[in-house]
Scaffold this motif. Structure first.
Motif, mmCIF file in Angstrom:
data_model
loop_
_atom_site.group_PDB
_atom_site.id
_atom_site.type_symbol
_atom_site.label_atom_id
_atom_site.label_comp_id
_atom_site.label_asym_id
_atom_site.label_seq_id
_atom_site.Cartn_x
_atom_site.Cartn_y
_atom_site.Cartn_z
ATOM 1 N N LEU A 38 0.834 -1.200 0.000
ATOM 2 C CA LEU A 38 0.000 0.000 0.000
ATOM 3 C C LEU A 38 0.870 1.251 0.000
ATOM 4 O O LEU A 38 0.597 2.228 -0.694
ATOM 5 C CB LEU A 38 -0.929 -0.010 1.215
ATOM 6 C CG LEU A 38 -2.046 -1.059 1.180
ATOM 7 C CD1 LEU A 38 -2.730 -1.146 2.535
ATOM 8 C CD2 LEU A 38 -3.062 -0.743 0.084
ATOM 9 N N SER A 39 1.982 1.189 0.753
ATOM 10 C CA SER A 39 2.873 2.364 0.792
ATOM 11 C C SER A 39 3.490 2.614 -0.578
ATOM 12 O O SER A 39 3.678 3.753 -0.997
ATOM 13 C CB SER A 39 3.973 2.148 1.842
ATOM 14 O OG SER A 39 3.397 1.941 3.113
ATOM 15 N N SER A 42 1.087 4.620 -2.851
ATOM 16 C CA SER A 42 0.435 5.873 -2.405
ATOM 17 C C SER A 42 1.485 6.783 -1.798
ATOM 18 O O SER A 42 2.589 6.345 -1.461
ATOM 19 C CB SER A 42 -0.644 5.547 -1.361
ATOM 20 O OG SER A 42 -0.037 4.914 -0.237
ATOM 21 N N PHE A 45 0.573 6.541 3.725
ATOM 22 C CA PHE A 45 -0.138 5.353 4.237
ATOM 23 C C PHE A 45 -0.354 5.535 5.741
ATOM 24 O O PHE A 45 0.539 6.016 6.455
ATOM 25 C CB PHE A 45 0.695 4.091 3.975
ATOM 26 C CG PHE A 45 0.152 2.880 4.679
ATOM 27 C CD1 PHE A 45 0.748 2.393 5.832
ATOM 28 C CD2 PHE A 45 -0.999 2.253 4.209
ATOM 29 C CE1 PHE A 45 0.225 1.297 6.502
ATOM 30 C CE2 PHE A 45 -1.525 1.151 4.872
ATOM 31 C CZ PHE A 45 -0.915 0.675 6.017
ATOM 32 N N CYS A 82 -4.856 5.219 2.377
ATOM 33 C CA CYS A 82 -3.788 5.661 1.468
ATOM 34 C C CYS A 82 -4.170 7.041 0.956
ATOM 35 O O CYS A 82 -5.249 7.209 0.382
ATOM 36 C CB CYS A 82 -3.662 4.688 0.306
ATOM 37 S SG CYS A 82 -2.921 3.116 0.792
ATOM 38 N N ASP A 83 -3.301 8.022 1.227
ATOM 39 C CA ASP A 83 -3.607 9.407 0.851
ATOM 40 C C ASP A 83 -4.996 9.792 1.355
ATOM 41 O O ASP A 83 -5.773 10.441 0.643
ATOM 42 C CB ASP A 83 -3.513 9.569 -0.676
ATOM 43 C CG ASP A 83 -2.132 9.159 -1.199
ATOM 44 O OD1 ASP A 83 -2.081 8.516 -2.263
ATOM 45 O OD2 ASP A 83 -1.137 9.433 -0.499
ATOM 46 N N LEU A 203 -5.895 2.646 -6.426
ATOM 47 C CA LEU A 203 -4.467 2.820 -6.104
ATOM 48 C C LEU A 203 -3.623 2.276 -7.239
ATOM 49 O O LEU A 203 -2.737 2.916 -7.786
ATOM 50 C CB LEU A 203 -4.105 2.049 -4.836
ATOM 51 C CG LEU A 203 -4.635 2.556 -3.513
ATOM 52 C CD1 LEU A 203 -4.081 1.682 -2.400
ATOM 53 C CD2 LEU A 203 -4.248 3.998 -3.291
#
Ligand SMILES: C=C(O[C@@H]1C=C(C(=O)O)C=C[C@H]1O)C(=O)O
Length: 215
Positions: A38-39, A42, A45, A82-83, A203
């Motif tokens: 995820l990081s 985006s 996170f 995320c964001d 994403l």
């Protein structure tokens, strides 16, 4: 639709059984830590801790964590953002009988990622992933809607809230895809369930677009 089927999830050992779109299937079968993936997709996170307390575990969790019958467990629920966009609703249960030495970091996690502590600990044994399609009426979705600001008792509002919360993904859907995994450490059991929310698909698309722009 029988009410019971709205509340229960049928867990499958193979991802094919839930017939998920290809992009969602990639997230469901992600073998490593979600934090890392995820990081990577985006700018910012965040693990938003919703609560961590004693609570009744869901009926289909009790046996999985070794309880003879449904009862109370330590429960932790978070939204992964995320964001700022909610992409995963995660629900973790640990038997009350667990000792501090079973899961030494669990009680004081705060907004640190549980997943990353599990992946870093060589004494943790990870079980096989299970997969399910869950409906808006499932207890986990009701909790996700509440976390997103919705009314847990208004099915229409639930979807509207979730829909509004993810406007640019505008996937007004009543089926959500989830996975769960049982972790063991010493005598301890810990069951993590992750419900993937529609923005998670955006994403990957955003990153692809970004890559295209830099070509
Ligand atoms: C984000 C990750 O872990 C998540 C974090 C959780 C938590 O902090 O409670 C629970 C489930 C995971 O989806 C990860 O896998 O690194």
């Amino acid at each position: 639709m029988r009410a019971a089927s709205l509340r229960q999830a049928l867990w499958h050992r193979h991802v094919n059984a839930v017939n998920a779109p290809a992009a969602m299937r990639e997230w469901l079968t992600e073998g490593g830590s979600l934090t890392a993936r995820l990081s990577a997709h985006s700018g910012a996170f965040r693990v938003q801790r919703l609560h961590q307390h004693r609570a009744m575990c869901l009926p289909d969790e009790a046996r999985r964590i070794g309880l003879a019958r449904p009862g109370q467990a330590w429960e932790r629920e978070v939204l992964l953002r995320c964001d700022g966009r909610p992409v995963v609703f995660a629900h973790t249960v640990v038997p009350l009988s667990a000792s501090a030495s079973d899961w030494p970091l669990f009680s004081a996690l705060g907004e640190r990622s549980l997943g990353s502590t599990l992946f870093k600990d060589p004494q943790v044994r990870r079980g096989a992933l299970e997969f399910a399609r869950i409906r808006a009426g499932h207890p986990l979705m009701r909790r996700a809607f509440v976390a997103l600001g919705g009314d847990p008792h208004d099915a229409g509002l639930q979807d509207a809230i979730l829909h509004d919360a993810m406007a640019h993904h505008a996937t007004h859907q009543t089926i959500y895809y989830a996975r769960r995994c049982l972790y063991r450490r010493h005598q301890g059991a810990l069951l993590v369930t992750e419900v993937f929310l529609p923005p998670v698909l955006g994403l990957v698309a955003a990153t692809t677009n970004k890559n295209e722009m830099t070509l």
